[in-house]
Motif scaffolding. Structure first.
Motif, PDB file in Angstrom:
ATOM      1  N   LYS B  84       0.830  -1.203   0.000  1.00 35.05           N
ATOM      2  CA  LYS B  84       0.000   0.000   0.000  1.00 35.05           C
ATOM      3  C   LYS B  84       0.871   1.263   0.000  1.00 35.05           C
ATOM      4  N   GLY B  85       1.965   1.155   0.719  1.00 36.39           N
ATOM      5  CA  GLY B  85       2.874   2.293   0.731  1.00 36.39           C
ATOM      6  C   GLY B  85       4.261   1.830   0.349  1.00 36.39           C
ATOM      7  N   LEU B  86       5.164   2.793   0.191  1.00 34.17           N
ATOM      8  CA  LEU B  86       6.530   2.435  -0.189  1.00 34.17           C
ATOM      9  C   LEU B  86       7.485   2.495   0.986  1.00 34.17           C
ATOM     10  N   GLY B  87       6.923   2.660   2.179  1.00 32.94           N
ATOM     11  CA  GLY B  87       7.789   2.633   3.342  1.00 32.94           C
ATOM     12  C   GLY B  87       8.420   3.981   3.634  1.00 32.94           C
ATOM     13  N   PRO B  88       9.160   4.057   4.715  1.00 33.10           N
ATOM     14  CA  PRO B  88       9.692   5.345   5.182  1.00 33.10           C
ATOM     15  C   PRO B  88      10.850   5.875   4.337  1.00 33.10           C
ATOM     16  N   ASN B  89      11.388   5.066   3.444  1.00 28.46           N
ATOM     17  CA  ASN B  89      12.546   5.533   2.677  1.00 28.46           C
ATOM     18  C   ASN B  89      12.181   6.144   1.327  1.00 28.46           C
ATOM     19  N   LEU B  90      10.915   6.004   0.973  1.00 28.62           N
ATOM     20  CA  LEU B  90      10.488   6.552  -0.316  1.00 28.62           C
ATOM     21  C   LEU B  90       9.214   7.371  -0.142  1.00 28.62           C
ATOM     22  N   THR B  91       9.222   8.249   0.833  1.00 27.68           N
ATOM     23  CA  THR B  91       8.064   9.118   1.019  1.00 27.68           C
ATOM     24  C   THR B  91       8.036  10.159  -0.104  1.00 27.68           C
ATOM     25  N   PRO B  92       6.876  10.766  -0.329  1.00 31.19           N
ATOM     26  CA  PRO B  92       6.806  11.792  -1.384  1.00 31.19           C
ATOM     27  C   PRO B  92       7.839  12.892  -1.185  1.00 31.19           C
ATOM     28  N   ASN B  93       8.054  13.284   0.074  1.00 34.38           N
ATOM     29  CA  ASN B  93       9.027  14.346   0.325  1.00 34.38           C
ATOM     30  C   ASN B  93      10.429  13.945  -0.095  1.00 34.38           C
ATOM     31  N   ILE B  94      10.790  12.697   0.208  1.00 34.34           N
ATOM     32  CA  ILE B  94      12.136  12.244  -0.155  1.00 34.34           C
ATOM     33  C   ILE B  94      12.277  12.201  -1.671  1.00 34.34           C
TER      34      ILE B  94
END
Lengths: 157, 466
Positions: B84-94
């Motif tokens: 569902k998500g890409l995890g904490p290493n690929l957030t939109p901000n990053i």
């Protein structure tokens, strides 16, 4: 004949009287002599503009000192030159504006200086300038004119 | 011997440098690293172009786009993920930070999996909208592959796309064989906003539409978009020239579609797909291998007969004639080439202080051009206005690196001795004559005054004697 009529205008008579006191010798006796026949001519009402002009010219020629005439001729020349420059500026435009200012103000300035010279050298005004002799006035005139020419030639670049 | 060695070293460097202009570190984010077998030809093409591929899964602890504040990779490919998500290493901000740090991102979608939240948000930042259900399927009942999708009609067969606008160079299908078609299997379409940084490469045909296959399996009554609203492959080039591409169908890149044969509905014979070349060109553009412009040098000088005709002076005078030349190169896969402005387009020079006083076309200058660099030049007369001005070249076109070059110069007013003399201006002659007449008349007057004996003087004396 002309001389006998020319005294009719009152200011002219006054000027003649003033002039008579100092320089114009022939005019001095003429004024009182002509005073009586003047009334006759006005009564005759033969006066016209032509005669008035002739009177003015002949009176001027007879009663004006030669140097004053020279000044007047120079003034007339300067007026013509100034008018020509101004007319050219109006017609052709003022493009090098400094040139127009310089040329026109040289002529106008020279006119003013020359008029001052005329005022200071006229015998009738002698009482107004007790400390300025005609030679002194002329020297002032020359120095001021040179300064004016120097300024104008520099300004026209 | 040493020269021979250095020659080989040079050859080696030349061979190695046959890659992207910004770097060769490529991160591939895959849900499952074993999936990469399905894309071996695509990855093989990338490796043969000199990229060093690193494979990671979104959940990997070692995955980090930045390391000690610097980019750890130059380029990223994100493959579809079931998560569902890409995890904490690929957030939109990053991901946005990565773009801002001049990293390039290629994102692929698939109708088979829901797009991760992180990507949807990231795409929304770029003004690219995905369906709200984060999934969709593009079908076209008039342009499908009759061999593989005779029932579902969801393998679109399209001719290679043309230019977005006629004056834009076609990087993606120029020179494509006329008999090859592009297969777009099981893809998701996106709708683009109005941002000027967005540029679609491939739009859906007029008869295509996108719907949600999970919710509307029986009756299709709610479309996400239809026709050319749907962008199948689209790009964003940020202001810093970092590039982003979105490919709606990850299957386009699979081995099975590289060089496969498709048979368009109604066509008599099957043709080969253009997918392999298209994938190469899209990834090459995204990873700064094509369409990269470089300013080699900028030179401006007085275009006047002058003793001091130096290059790039800091100061000019108003109404000077000035020549400006800029040299541009374009990186094309493995070499710098002379950049040619496309026909109907024009490279412009502005001479501006707050607003441009001049905006002129820069013309090709063969005398300063080489096969590697093209020079463009323009000659202008500086305005009658002193101040601080910029020579500005502002060339921003879709698919080409942004060029914004500013060179500041002072423009001074005329010095007092630089004006033309009055006697050089014919208009001033009457007034010069006026001064001459006045001065000459004055000299004559003074001479006459001094050398004319006034008769009045004698009379005065005689009067005195009397």
């Amino acid at each position: 004949m002309a001389k006998s009529r020319n005294v009719t205008p009152a200011p002219a008579a006054a000027a003649a009287a003033a002039a008579a006191a100092t320089t114009a010798q022939p005019a001095a006796p003429a004024a009182p002599v002509a005073a009586t026949p003047a009334k006759k001519t006005t009564a005759a009402s033969k006066q016209n503009w032509d005669q008035l002009f002739n009177n003015l010219v002949s009176y001027y020629q007879d009663s004006t000192p030669q140097r004053t005439k020279l000044i007047d001729a120079f003034l007339a020349f300067l007026a013509v030159v100034g008018v020509l420059q101004f007319v050219y500026c109006v017609l052709a435009g003022n493009y090098p504006f400094n040139a127009f200012l310089s040329g026109f103000s040289a002529t106008v300035g020279q006119f003013v200086l020359t008029a001052s010279l005329r005022i200071q050298t006229t015998e009738a005004n002698k009482a107004d300038f007790p400390s300025v002799s005609p030679e002194r006035a002329f020297a002032d005139f020359v120095v001021c004119s040179l300064i004016l020419h120097f300024f104008c030639v520099n300004f026209i670049n | 011997m040493r020269s021979l060695l250095s020659f080989f070293a040079f050859l080696f460097v030349a061979a190695v440098s046959a890659i992207s202009t910004t770097g060769d570190r490529l991160l591939v984010v895959l849900d499952d690293v074993t999936e990469k077998a399905g894309y071996s030809r695509f990855f093989g093409d990338l490796e043969s172009r000199g990229f060093k591929l690193t494979f990671e899964t979104p959940k990997s602890e070692t995955l980090a786009l930045f390391r000690l504040g610097e980019r750890a990779y130059d380029h990223v490919i994100v493959f579809p993920s079931k998560a569902k998500g890409l995890g904490p290493n690929l957030t939109p901000n990053i991901l946005l930070d990565f773009l801002n740090a001049n990293g390039n991102i290629l994102v692929t979608l698939s109708s088979g999996s829901t797009a991760p939240n992180s990507l949807v948000t990231f795409l929304a930042e770029l003004d690219i909208q995905l369906p709200t259900e984060r999934t969709g399927l593009v079908v076209d009942h008039f342009n499908y592959d009759s061999a593989t999708a005779s029932d579902t009609h969801d393998v679109l067969v399209l001719s290679p796309p043309g230019s977005v606008r006629p004056e834009i160079k076609n990087f993606f299908s120029a020179g494509a064989p006329a008999d090859q078609l592009l297969a777009f299997p099981h893809g998701m379409g996106a709708s683009l906003g109005h941002g000027e940084l967005l540029a679609p490469i491939l739009r859906a045909p007029r008869t295509a539409y996108s719907y949600n296959p999970k919710e509307q399996a029986e009756v299709v009554d709610d479309l996400f978009g239809a026709g050319e609203q749907l962008a199948l492959v689209s790009t964003v080039q940020a202001r810093n020239s970092a590039r982003f591409a979105l490919i709606g169908s990850v299957e386009m890149l699979q081995d099975s579609w590289f060089g496969a044969e498709v048979k368009k509905i109604g066509a008599t014979k099957a043709v080969k797909t253009f997918n392999r070349e298209f994938a190469k060109r899209v990834s090459g553009w995204t990873f700064q291998e094509t369409g990269v412009l470089r300013v080699n040098w900028i030179e401006h000088h007085l275009n006047e007969k002058s003793a001091l005709n130096e290059s790039n002076p800091a100061i000019y005078r108003i109404k000077n004639d000035v020549t400006y030349t800029i040299s541009l190169s374009e990186w094309s896969w493995d070499a710098w080439t002379a950049f040619t402005v496309p026909t109907n387009d024009v490279l412009q020079l502005e001479f501006s202080m707050l607003s441009p006083f001049h905006r002129v076309a820069l013309g090709f200058d063969p005398s300063h051009s080489t096969p590697e660099a093209a020079a463009y030049t323009a000659s202008i007369k500086l305005p009658d206005q002193h101040g601080i001005f910029n020579f500005k070249v502002n060339y921003k076109r879709p698919f080409l690196t942004n060029i914004e070059e500013k060179n500041t110069v002072s423009v001074r007013h005329m010095a007092h001795d630089e004006w033309p003399r009055s006697f050089a201006i014919s208009g001033a002659w009457p007034w010069i004559a006026g001064i001459g007449a006045t001065v000459a008349g004055w000299v004559g007057f003074v001479a006459l005054w001094m050398y004319s004996a006034p008769p009045a003087l004698e009379k005065k004396e005689t009067k005195k004697t009397q």
